[in-house]
Design an enzyme around this catalytic site. Structure first.
Site: not given
Length: 732
Positions: A423, A625
């Site tokens: 990501d 995250d």
């Protein structure tokens, strides 16, 4: 003296919490109680120890999760037996978050093991004196045999008990081999041989257990250090401001904890007074101390190097960051790595084979001692220890670096990953963007109003972009209007109701999906900002576009280096995913040398990318995250969450959580996983070779039972010693 032994007596019969307790014995200030709900539950055992220890007259209490029993030493004059039983029963319902994050006291108490070694050694010493000092014949008389047999059964009890359990389950384990050899030696009146073998095996078992406990002790020290007490500053009453010393387990949320030089911080919380230099290596893995002042957040396990802090507790015990690490590590040590099945399959097949080979040896040679030797040397104990010892040591190593590995299976996968999906925001980038532009798109709106209402939408969000907007209003000292209700539109933005108005804050896609017209001027600004790798957020109020805010997130300085090293270490595919616009994604991908990337992805898109790579045969790692990363983290062969103090959903879903945001830890995860697998293979090779060689040598009659026991112990200790090297592997 009168001793009252109460057998199988229910502890209570009036519908209270003691009805499921059974008092097994109660005499001379020592009570043993059976509580079946403690069996196999270390956390509940700790709750029992904590509850009973608070009762008047209780001296020591140990709860044993392996047997489901509780042993209490107490003063008969001062202690209320009924209150103790009530405390045990009440511990069954204590909330998990209130139970201290530690191992039961019973895990460190192995008095019976030491006693077996001492008694066995003393008996052997006396037999040696009898034989060589008094020149008595080697064969024992009836009384001598009876004593030697009793000592042999006492020292061999753990093996005999294990053999009975395995036979009841229909499986012949390693304990069955030792027990068979012991029984054969007793029948043949080889009491000294049997006692010597069992004494050596007990020493080996104790040394193995001692080595394995190093990992748990090292992790526990992160939380408690060497301190059992803490200083708190009273905030209420006439003694407000006074510092008092209290047991560390009694500290509660909201207490102001005072921490001085060279003392570990016992809680997670906010610094309300003082300043200090703090070593946070227990949490972040970084050895460089940092300066901490009022307003900063600190974590339990960090050590004040110089200075003084007053910390308002926001999390205590097992709810602190380090407490969560300990809890996860203890859970992880029960997780089985796939490679462990190799050893289990070997042991399952090898034990019956050993009995057959021993029986054939007995039939062919007629030598019972040689058959006994075959049983002893064939014990695959070292094979069984090969994987769990290495996994336990590696997990402990990772925890001390700030790498939380949730099980052996994940550790093994880490060394095999050949495709990684990242990501972008907060992973490859710093995740702390700053507001760069505030533009009003409506004549009745000023830039300050645009920022204020944008902040109102984001005030309860933990997304990095939201935090940047809030920080910007604080820096400009702009008041934020309150909102009545908000709704997170995952991957798009926020819908908020404030001052009787409906606010939309997010990407152009959000406004288009809500039928809000985006002007040509706004579209031009959006395109221009994206080409500069800035993220535009559009604000619409009651269906009208009123302003635009842009934010920029810097690429992590170590990102390019880490990606290069991952490729050099065998990672063949690196993919970057982001919810940002393609123009922004392209700029970041080019800067990092990433060829594969996708922009404007939703959580289900990330999941799809992971599954596509798996379908192509890759072992996939996912690094993220946020909440929107959770599905992909769960689906990946190994999910890695950045920042243990970050999004709880990501941390809970991931297989590995990093306590800090340094991408170099990804290299450590892969390195540690690969090293653990190498050590496990070394252990298997060493232990299987010893078993095979021992069988061949034993069949030829070159080994005595005592030498077989020594060789058996040596291989087990060698495996444990080899695994224990992982505890300190590259740990500086």
């Amino acid at each position: 003296m009168t001793l009252a032994i109460v057998k199988e007596v229910p502890a209570g019969a009036d519908g209270d919490d003691t009805t499921d307790l059974v008092v097994l014995s109660d005499a001379a200030g020592r009570m043993r109680v059976r509580a079946d709900w403690v069996r196999g539950n270390s956390r509940r055992a700790v709750a029992v120890e904590e509850a009973v220890a608070k009762q008047d007259g209780v001296r020591v209490v140990h709860a044993y999760p392996r047997t489901g029993s509780v042993v209490v030493w107490y003063s008969p004059r001062r202690c209320d037996r009924a209150a103790v039983l009530e405390a045990i029963g009440g511990a069954k319902h204590v909330a998990a978050e209130l139970i201290p994050a530690r191992a039961p006291h019973s895990t460190e108490i192995r008095n019976t093991d030491v006693l077996r070694m001492v008694i066995g050694g003393a008996a052997l010493a006396l037999l040696g004196v009898r034989r060589y000092v008094f020149a008595r014949p080697p064969l024992l008389g009836p009384s001598g045999r009876m004593v030697a047999t009793g000592v042999t059964i006492f020292t061999g009890y753990p093996f005999l008990r294990g053999a009975l359990r395995s036979l009841r389950s229909g499986k012949a384990g390693t304990d069955a081999l030792v027990s068979a050899a012991t029984i054969a030696s007793l029948i043949l009146r080889e009491n000294v041989v049997a006692l010597t073998v069992l004494w050596l095996l007990n020493i080996g078992e104790y040394l193995q257990d001692l080595t394995l406990r190093r990992t748990r002790r090292a992790i526990s020290e992160l939380l408690r250090g060497n301190q059992d007490t803490a200083w708190i500053r009273l905030t209420d009453g006439p003694e407000a401001g006074t510092e008092v010393q209290v047991p560390i387990d009694s500290v509660q949320i909201g207490d102001e904890v005072v921490v001085h030089d060279h003392v570990a911080i016992p809680v997670d919380g906010e610094v309300v007074d003082g300043e200090a230099i703090v070593n946070q290596s227990a949490i972040t893995g970084e050895n460089l101390p940092v300066s901490v002042v009022a307003g900063a957040t600190v974590h339990a396990g960090s050590v004040v190097v110089r200075g003084r802090l007053v910390v308002r507790a926001q999390a205590v015990g097992n709810q602190t960051t380090i407490g969560r690490i300990i809890t996860r590590v203890e859970e992880a040590q029960n997780d089985r790595a796939p490679i462990q099945t190799v050893g289990e399959n070997f042991s399952r097949r090898f034990v019956p084979t050993s009995f057959i080979v021993s029986a054939i040896t007995l039939l062919v040679t007629g030598d019972v001692r040689r058959a006994m030797t075959m049983l002893l040397i064939a014990c695959p104990c070292a094979v069984g220890l090969s994987t769990p010892t290495a996994i336990s040591a590696a997990i402990g190593n990772g925890a001390r670096r700030g790498i939380l590995i949730k099980g052996g299976s994940h550790l093994e996968q880490a060394g095999r990953v050949d495709a990684i999906v990242f990501d972008k925001t907060g992973t490859l980038t710093v995740g702390r963007p700053v507001v760069t532009n505030i533009i009003a798109m409506h004549k009745d709106w000023e830039p300050e109003q645009v920022l204020a209402y944008a902040a109102s939408s984001e005030i309860h969000s933990r997304h990095p972009l939201a935090e940047a907007v809030i920080r910007s209003t604080e820096e400009r000292r702009i008041s934020i209007p309150p909102h009545e209700e908000c709704e997170v539109l995952v991957g798009l933005g926020m819908r908020t109701w404030a001052d009787g108005r409906t606010l939309l804050l997010g990407s152009p896609s959000l406004l288009e999906s809500e039928q809000v017209k985006v002007s040509k001027k706004a579209s031009e600004w959006v395109g221009k900002l994206r080409q500069q790798a800035e993220t535009p957020l559009l604000l619409a109020v009651d269906g009208t576009l009123v302003g635009l805010i842009s934010l920029r997130d810097e690429v992590r300085p170590e990102a390019a280096e880490v990606l290069t090293k991952l490729r050099d270490n065998g990672v063949r595919r690196i993919v970057m995913l982001t919810g940002d616009h393609p123009d922004i994604a392209k700029v970041v991908a080019e800067e990092l040398g990433i060829d594969e990337w996708r922009a404007e992805v939703m959580p289900e898109d990330k999941l799809e990318v992971v599954r596509d790579l798996q379908d192509e045969g890759y072992v996939v790692g996912m690094v993220g995250d946020g909440i929107n990363d959770a599905p992909a983290l769960a689906a990946a062969d190994i999910g890695i969450a950045m920042g243990l103090a970050g999004t709880d959903v990501a941390v809970e879903t991931a297989d590995v959580a990093l306590a800090n945001d340094d991408l170099h830890r990804l290299l450590d995860v892969r390195d540690l996983g690969g090293r653990a697998v190498d050590v496990i293979r070394q252990n298997y090779g060493m232990s299987i070779a010893v078993n095979a060689a021992g069988l061949l040598i034993g069949a030829g009659g070159a080994l005595s039972p005592v030498l077989a026991a020594i060789l058996h112990n040596a291989s087990s200790v060698a495996v444990v010693a080899n695994s224990s090297r992982l505890i300190r592997y590259r740990l500086e």
